[in-house]
Motif scaffolding. Sequence first.
Motif, PDB file in Angstrom:
ATOM      1  N   SER B  19      37.815  38.319  46.759  1.00  0.00           N
ATOM      2  CA  SER B  19      37.631  36.896  47.054  1.00  0.00           C
ATOM      3  C   SER B  19      37.285  36.680  48.517  1.00  0.00           C
ATOM      4  CB  SER B  19      38.909  36.126  46.701  1.00  0.00           C
ATOM      5  OG  SER B  19      39.921  36.501  47.606  1.00  0.00           O
ATOM      6  N   LEU B  20      37.085  35.413  48.838  1.00  0.00           N
ATOM      7  CA  LEU B  20      36.790  34.959  50.204  1.00  0.00           C
ATOM      8  C   LEU B  20      37.571  35.651  51.310  1.00  0.00           C
ATOM      9  CD1 LEU B  20      36.861  31.026  50.128  1.00  0.00           C
ATOM     10  CD2 LEU B  20      35.060  32.487  50.320  1.00  0.00           C
ATOM     11  N   THR B  32      33.058  34.822  53.482  1.00  0.00           N
ATOM     12  CA  THR B  32      31.906  34.709  52.578  1.00  0.00           C
ATOM     13  C   THR B  32      32.410  34.907  51.144  1.00  0.00           C
ATOM     14  OG1 THR B  32      31.405  37.066  52.684  1.00  0.00           O
ATOM     15  CG2 THR B  32      30.361  35.664  54.334  1.00  0.00           C
ATOM     16  N   PRO B  33      31.682  34.344  50.158  1.00  0.00           N
ATOM     17  CA  PRO B  33      32.183  34.437  48.783  1.00  0.00           C
ATOM     18  C   PRO B  33      32.364  35.879  48.326  1.00  0.00           C
ATOM     19  CG  PRO B  33      30.268  32.976  48.926  1.00  0.00           C
ATOM     20  CD  PRO B  33      30.398  33.644  50.255  1.00  0.00           C
ATOM     21  N   VAL B  36      35.009  37.065  42.776  1.00  0.00           N
ATOM     22  CA  VAL B  36      35.506  35.959  41.942  1.00  0.00           C
ATOM     23  C   VAL B  36      34.649  34.709  42.126  1.00  0.00           C
ATOM     24  CG1 VAL B  36      37.416  34.317  41.728  1.00  0.00           C
ATOM     25  CG2 VAL B  36      37.880  36.773  41.731  1.00  0.00           C
ATOM     26  N   GLU B  37      34.398  34.342  43.384  1.00  0.00           N
ATOM     27  CA  GLU B  37      33.607  33.130  43.650  1.00  0.00           C
ATOM     28  C   GLU B  37      32.177  33.292  43.135  1.00  0.00           C
ATOM     29  OE1 GLU B  37      35.332  34.725  46.101  1.00  0.00           O
ATOM     30  OE2 GLU B  37      36.966  33.322  46.564  1.00  0.00           O
ATOM     31  N   LEU B  38      31.623  34.495  43.333  1.00  0.00           N
ATOM     32  CA  LEU B  38      30.235  34.725  42.915  1.00  0.00           C
ATOM     33  C   LEU B  38      30.099  34.741  41.394  1.00  0.00           C
ATOM     34  CD1 LEU B  38      29.434  37.387  45.612  1.00  0.00           C
ATOM     35  CD2 LEU B  38      28.211  35.201  45.347  1.00  0.00           C
ATOM     36  N   GLN B  40      31.935  33.005  39.411  1.00  0.00           N
ATOM     37  CA  GLN B  40      32.003  31.594  39.024  1.00  0.00           C
ATOM     38  C   GLN B  40      30.660  30.901  39.270  1.00  0.00           C
ATOM     39  OE1 GLN B  40      34.766  30.353  37.346  1.00  0.00           O
ATOM     40  NE2 GLN B  40      33.165  28.827  36.933  1.00  0.00           N
ATOM     41  N   SER B  41      30.039  31.176  40.426  1.00  0.00           N
ATOM     42  CA  SER B  41      28.773  30.472  40.681  1.00  0.00           C
ATOM     43  C   SER B  41      27.655  31.015  39.794  1.00  0.00           C
ATOM     44  CB  SER B  41      28.398  30.468  42.164  1.00  0.00           C
ATOM     45  OG  SER B  41      28.201  31.766  42.624  1.00  0.00           O
ATOM     46  N   ASP B  44      28.101  28.956  36.817  1.00  0.00           N
ATOM     47  CA  ASP B  44      27.657  27.582  37.085  1.00  0.00           C
ATOM     48  C   ASP B  44      26.142  27.482  37.059  1.00  0.00           C
ATOM     49  OD1 ASP B  44      30.308  27.050  37.369  1.00  0.00           O
ATOM     50  OD2 ASP B  44      30.308  27.026  39.573  1.00  0.00           O
TER      51      ASP B  44
END
Lengths: 269, 229
Positions: B19-20, B32-33, B36-38, B40-41, B44
């Motif tokens: 994560s971040l 930076t992402p 996990v964040e990536l 999710q995006s 999206d």
Amino acid sequence: MLVIGERINASNKSVGQAIASKDEEFLAKLAKAQADAGADFVDVNAGVGFDARENATATMEWLIDIVQRATDRPLAIDSDDPDTVQAALRKYRGDTVMINSVNAEPERLEVIGRLAAESQASLVALLMGKGGIPSTVEERLAASEVIMTHLTSLGVKEEQVFFDPLVIPISVDSTQGIITLKTIEQIKSRYPAAKTVVGLSNISFGLPNRGMVNRAFLLMAAYAGLDAAILDPLDAKVMSLVKVADLLTGKDAACRGFIRAHRKGILAD
Amino acid sequence: MSEDIIATLKENVIQGRKSLEDEGIDEDLTGTPGVVELTQSALDNNIPLDVIVTQGLTAGMEVVGEKFATKEYFIPDMLASAEAVGAAMDILKPLLDASNVETKGKFAIATVKGDIHDIGKNIVAILLRGAGYEVQDLGIDVPTEKIVEMVREEKPDYIGLSALLTTTMVNMGEVIEALKENGLRDKVKVLIGGAAVSDEYACEIGADAYCVDGFHAVKVLDAFHQAKA
């Protein structure tokens, strides 16, 4: 710090092959080299060769014979099988001996504990039960209580017991170094007469530059109260740090051992 | 845009950044992402699940495997990447279950009877999960009967047996014999691993393969998987 030489172990590929091919000379040399390098005990692990389990006992007897002819240092009989341990004890001619190992499982404590009591052997006791290595200090101390209560009831003396607090590779769980050190401290305060021992090189499994990690951990463990380490006596750097550990923890009066080692030229920086 | 996200996802798997907050293998990546964040995006942005898994996560783990093999990476690096992929799979699992994207197969793993070593087994489980297999971990000191029972009931495609001791590796042979006796041996591929065992030992007891480490296990399973397809 007592040094238990780890090299004669069947799970090591070259030793396993030597056992399988009955290479007596290789094994005798390895035993003698460890003794010459300053090992206080020579560990003997015969595995099961490459055959069936029934041969484990015979292989151990054969190996004990080779090692005790090569050196008069006491042996650490490394097996978790009671029959193998018993056979090895019969075969062994020396007075001082160690059994490696037992854990907190009652059935094994009962059988191996009796053998230790009879032969007045030192006994390495792993601080875990059936469920594997406990992750906390408290669970390991609980295992020590089970072990000590059971062993003393069988007539094993506290000073015969070498508790192994267990070392989990720091590469797998970065909290575990401290847990091992704290367990050593706690064991020493609960059972002042009992000893502590670790298999040193486990700490650095999976890392580069393992030697320096092992050596640093040895010193930290010495400070926590470590009495013995299972390690490679042919590694001059770690053996030098054993001397340093004794020097710095008040176990080397007038620094005699350290200076003697210097004069002999065996200290490696 | 989609390609950027997937490329960045792969890169962050290689960096072992869940994560971040993670700094990553190279320094100064904090903020930076991460995986996990990536992940999710990627969702999206309607990137297909199989693309996220194969071109992002699995492709990243393959690079990690190569770096581990050449000793550029060590166990903590590999575990960080595998944990990042595991966290991404937790996000994707419900969606994968609901879609038609198939896993590469069902893999069960156990440390055999009498042996309580679990570190190697856990690493293999993590890596195979990251490589797209459905993994069931039966634990340590697993009785032979329990393994046979599991093979009968759950019908895994592969089973991995672990033993670190020369005294317990014989129980791997016992599992294979028990599978034969129960007429299950040809239903499942048996892989073995652990410090005590070898290629020769795999042959001796009639296992399908010996795996040196977790990445090797991924390669071996992928080969079986492709042979099947």
